[in-house]
Design an enzyme around this catalytic site. Structure first.
Site, PDB file in Angstrom:
ATOM      1  N   LYS A 185     -16.644   1.136  26.678  1.00 15.16           N
ATOM      2  CA  LYS A 185     -16.391   1.727  28.005  1.00 15.16           C
ATOM      3  C   LYS A 185     -15.798   3.102  27.736  1.00 15.16           C
ATOM      4  CE  LYS A 185     -13.851   2.724  30.971  1.00 15.16           C
ATOM      5  NZ  LYS A 185     -13.661   4.145  31.359  1.00 15.16           N
ATOM      6  N   GLU A 260      -4.306   2.247  20.169  1.00 13.17           N
ATOM      7  CA  GLU A 260      -4.093   3.599  19.635  1.00 13.17           C
ATOM      8  C   GLU A 260      -3.628   4.448  20.810  1.00 13.17           C
ATOM      9  OE1 GLU A 260      -5.429   3.281  15.632  1.00 13.17           O
ATOM     10  OE2 GLU A 260      -4.718   5.093  16.621  1.00 13.17           O
ATOM     11  N   CYS A 294      -4.051  13.330  20.392  1.00  8.63           N
ATOM     12  CA  CYS A 294      -2.916  12.396  20.334  1.00  8.63           C
ATOM     13  C   CYS A 294      -1.923  12.823  19.251  1.00  8.63           C
ATOM     14  CB  CYS A 294      -3.433  10.993  20.066  1.00  8.63           C
ATOM     15  SG  CYS A 294      -4.478  10.901  18.617  1.00  8.63           S
ATOM     16  N   GLU A 394       4.717  12.913  26.551  1.00 11.12           N
ATOM     17  CA  GLU A 394       3.483  13.507  26.026  1.00 11.12           C
ATOM     18  C   GLU A 394       2.853  14.373  27.111  1.00 11.12           C
ATOM     19  OE1 GLU A 394       0.053  10.958  25.444  1.00 11.12           O
ATOM     20  OE2 GLU A 394      -0.328  11.956  23.540  1.00 11.12           O
TER      21      GLU A 394
HETATM   22  P1  NAD Z   1      -6.068   6.825  29.825  1.00  8.99           P
HETATM   23  O1  NAD Z   1      -5.237   5.715  29.332  1.00  8.99           O
HETATM   24  O2  NAD Z   1      -5.916   7.266  31.227  1.00  8.99           O
HETATM   25  O3  NAD Z   1      -7.619   6.455  29.675  1.00  8.99           O
HETATM   26  C1  NAD Z   1      -8.182   6.070  28.441  1.00  8.99           C
HETATM   27  C2  NAD Z   1      -9.324   5.114  28.694  1.00  8.99           C
HETATM   28  O4  NAD Z   1      -8.811   3.928  29.295  1.00  8.99           O
HETATM   29  C3  NAD Z   1     -10.378   5.633  29.670  1.00  8.99           C
HETATM   30  O5  NAD Z   1     -11.648   5.181  29.268  1.00  8.99           O
HETATM   31  C4  NAD Z   1      -9.975   4.974  30.980  1.00  8.99           C
HETATM   32  O6  NAD Z   1     -11.037   4.838  31.873  1.00  8.99           O
HETATM   33  C5  NAD Z   1      -9.492   3.627  30.477  1.00  8.99           C
HETATM   34  N1  NAD Z   1      -8.544   2.933  31.342  1.00  8.99           N
HETATM   35  C6  NAD Z   1      -7.599   3.469  32.161  1.00  8.99           C
HETATM   36  N2  NAD Z   1      -6.937   2.481  32.798  1.00  8.99           N
HETATM   37  C7  NAD Z   1      -7.446   1.313  32.359  1.00  8.99           C
HETATM   38  C8  NAD Z   1      -7.188  -0.062  32.657  1.00  8.99           C
HETATM   39  N3  NAD Z   1      -6.268  -0.439  33.543  1.00  8.99           N
HETATM   40  N4  NAD Z   1      -7.904  -1.005  32.012  1.00  8.99           N
HETATM   41  C9  NAD Z   1      -8.833  -0.667  31.118  1.00  8.99           C
HETATM   42  N5  NAD Z   1      -9.149   0.602  30.823  1.00  8.99           N
HETATM   43  C10 NAD Z   1      -8.460   1.584  31.426  1.00  8.99           C
HETATM   44  O7  NAD Z   1      -5.852   7.997  28.828  1.00  8.99           O
HETATM   45  P2  NAD Z   1      -6.435   9.461  28.915  1.00  8.99           P
HETATM   46  O8  NAD Z   1      -5.611  10.265  29.803  1.00  8.99           O
HETATM   47  O9  NAD Z   1      -7.903   9.392  29.176  1.00  8.99           O
HETATM   48  O10 NAD Z   1      -6.281   9.933  27.392  1.00  8.99           O
HETATM   49  C11 NAD Z   1      -5.162  10.528  26.929  1.00  8.99           C
HETATM   50  C12 NAD Z   1      -4.303   9.545  26.174  1.00  8.99           C
HETATM   51  O11 NAD Z   1      -5.010   8.983  25.085  1.00  8.99           O
HETATM   52  C13 NAD Z   1      -3.112  10.235  25.568  1.00  8.99           C
HETATM   53  O12 NAD Z   1      -1.967   9.440  25.742  1.00  8.99           O
HETATM   54  C14 NAD Z   1      -3.489  10.337  24.103  1.00  8.99           C
HETATM   55  O13 NAD Z   1      -2.425  10.491  23.223  1.00  8.99           O
HETATM   56  C15 NAD Z   1      -4.221   9.072  23.892  1.00  8.99           C
HETATM   57  N6  NAD Z   1      -5.065   9.136  22.678  1.00  8.99           N
HETATM   58  C16 NAD Z   1      -4.673   8.424  21.568  1.00  8.99           C
HETATM   59  C17 NAD Z   1      -5.412   8.499  20.387  1.00  8.99           C
HETATM   60  C18 NAD Z   1      -4.987   7.744  19.146  1.00  8.99           C
HETATM   61  O14 NAD Z   1      -5.805   7.609  18.247  1.00  8.99           O
HETATM   62  N7  NAD Z   1      -3.763   7.265  19.052  1.00  8.99           N
HETATM   63  C19 NAD Z   1      -6.556   9.299  20.336  1.00  8.99           C
HETATM   64  C20 NAD Z   1      -6.914  10.009  21.469  1.00  8.99           C
HETATM   65  C21 NAD Z   1      -6.152   9.920  22.645  1.00  8.99           C
END
Ligand code: NAD
Length: 493
Positions: A185, A260, A294, A394
């Protein structure tokens, strides 16, 4: 006719992917609900494509396809699985321009060099037939015990938008190598690169249903995937808040989850740091991908004796950071969306209100081409205190907070004083200090005089504390995509 820079970095999405389709069971499938989500270029707002607004029914269809493909894929020789992954890596290499340009168009980033996607798959492909079980000591000579490493079955993979190419393969490639099938997804803001990479897996001969992509919103398709009883293991990359929701959903049907999450990664600059190397590296670490990484080095924790020199150097570096759309030879593009721009501007406001001092940037760049996209200026805050929001939360934007420390102990207290623990860097020429600080920093990676994995191949990546748990991209982490079965054979009559 002369080809413009923009034309060279632009492609017709329709020539690569059919509009408005999931990829399920090897077929392009329209969403059952009929609704779609517009995907646009964050530098210009131009529409790139639309994707289905996937729902529970679409997820159910994809899980059924992945479950149907599982037995044959599990029973495929691991060496053959490895060869198919290698072929997939080759195709990604052949199509690296398309992968790179598509990712740049949907994320809005200027080029950062060759895509890491083929390398991640190649590394993983080599592990496919190297994972072994054990033979176990036995109290009885004619009894043999052993362990087998077996796949889980259907794995769910949820990823964010900031680097959709590498993040697609980071979990999917090891899952496939170990004989699992997957339903991905992708993020609603950047789902196109994952669809293209999954299509290339099919073109490489990976059987239909082994890799499926369902697009949609997190609270809808993402939630349905995490809750589906046919999913046996989840990988989630994203924010801690969504990670927590996914973990709750996984708890409801008792499956393991790998998280992650975010970071507030410290760059600890000690008194004897090699500043000529540290300063440009720190600038790059927070402006690359517009700070939407991240592992971005978003906090500089500097010894007060060298504070002024470091801030001066960082300011010079930030002044030189060029900003523009994805097709220009610039350092930094826009943020992904209006929502993200509002969020980052909110932090700029909060930093000022709490008394931090803006050294460079602090707002939106003005005029063309900035008015059309979600641009912000690369910004340095000095005189940041550890309890300010800009030091704790963050931001996921090009905003650097500089905090001073009296000595090594205080630097460590500040470095460890957030809920995050993803990566960190220590800058010093003293090997003793380097070892001491590295041992005491709470983070999944500590780099001495470099950034992140610093060119090391297969370095485990993942967080301490609220940055998550589980590791990716390493020989060790591939075991997470297996479960252990003990087999005991009693040879006595
Ligand atoms: P987000 O959590 O809003 O979304 C990430 C993904 O999760 C998207 O596909 C979103 O549609 C899905 N999602 C959101 N709510 C959900 C739920 N209730 N159930 C299932 N899926 C759900 O994050 P974002 O704003 O898109 O991305 C930024 C974040 O991702 C930052 O915190 C960043 O640090 C983190 N990130 C971490 C890594 C790592 O490897 N540690 C890498 C890249 C990004």
């Amino acid at each position: 006719m002369a080809v413009s820079q923009r034309d060279e970095a632009t492609l017709e999405v329709g020539s690569l992917l059919p509009d408005g389709h999931h990829l399920i069971g090897g077929e392009w499938v329209a969403g059952r609900g009929g609704e779609t989500i517009a995907v646009s270029n964050p530098a210009t707002g131009e529409l790139l494509a639309s994707v289905p607004r996937g729902d529970r029914d679409d997820i159910a269809e994809a899980v059924t396809a992945a479950a149907a493909a599982f037995p044959a894929w599990r029973d495929t020789s691991p060496s053959v699985r490895g060869q198919l992954l290698l072929r997939w890596a080759e195709l990604c290499r052949e199509h690296s321009r398309e992968i790179d340009v598509l990712e740049r168009m949907e994320v809005g980033r200027p080029t950062w060099g060759p895509s890491p996607v083929p390398g991640i798959i190649t590394f993983t492909a080599g592990l496919a037939d190297k994972v072994t079980g054990q033979t176990l000591p036995s109290a009885v000579p004619d009894v043999v015990g052993m362990t087998l490493r077996e796949p889980w079955g259907v794995c769910g993979v949820i990823i964010p938008w900031n680097a959709p190419g590498p993040l697609t393969v980071q979990d999917t490639a090891p899952a496939l190598a170990m004989g699992n099938t997957v339903v991905i997804k992708p993020a609603e803001d950047a789902p196109l690169t994952p669809l293209l990479i999954a299509k290339l897996a099919l073109d490489a001969g990976i059987p239909p249903g082994v890799i499926n992509v369902v697009t949609g919103y997190g609270g809808e398709a993402g939630d349905a995937l995490s809750r589906h009883p046919g999913v046996r293991r989840m990988s989630f990359t994203g924010s801690p808040e969504s990670g927590s929701r996914v973990m709750e959903a996984c708890a409801s049907h008792l499956i393991p989850v790998h998280l992650e999450l975010g970071g507030k990664s410290p760059q600890v600059v000690l008194r004897d740091a090699p500043l000529e190397k540290a300063i440009p590296t720190i600038v790059r670490s927070i402006t690359l991908n517009t700070g939407q990484i991240c592992a971005a080095g978003s906090r500089v924790v500097v010894d007060e004796k060298i504070h002024d020199r470091v801030v001066e150097g960082l300011a010079e570096g930030f002044e030189k950071v060029t900003v523009g759309p994805w097709y220009e030879q610039v350092d930094m593009g826009p943020l992904i969306s209006a929502k993200q721009q509002e969020r980052v501007l909110g932090y700029l406001e909060s930093g000022r209100e709490e008394g931090a001092k803006v050294i460079v940037g602090g707002g939106k760049p003005q005029g063309e081409p900035f008015d059309r996209g979600y641009f912000v200026q690369p910004t340095i805050f000095d005189q940041v205190e550890p309890d300010m929001r800009i030091a704790q939360e963050e931001i996921f934007g090009p905003v650097l907070s500089v905090l001073s420390a009296d000595d090594e102990d205080e630097a460590l207290r500040i470095a460890n004083g957030t809920r995050y623990g993803l990566v960190s860097s220590v800058w010093t020429n003293d090997v003793g200090k380097a070892i001491r600080v590295a041992r005491r920093i709470q983070a999944g990676q500590v780099s001495i005089n470099t950034l992140w994995s610093g060119g090391v191949i297969g370095a485990p990546f993942g967080g301490y504390k609220s940055s998550g748990f589980g590791r990716t991209v390493s020989a060790e982490s591939i075991l997470d995509y297996t479960q252990t079965k003990t087999v005991v054979i009693d040879g006595r009559r």
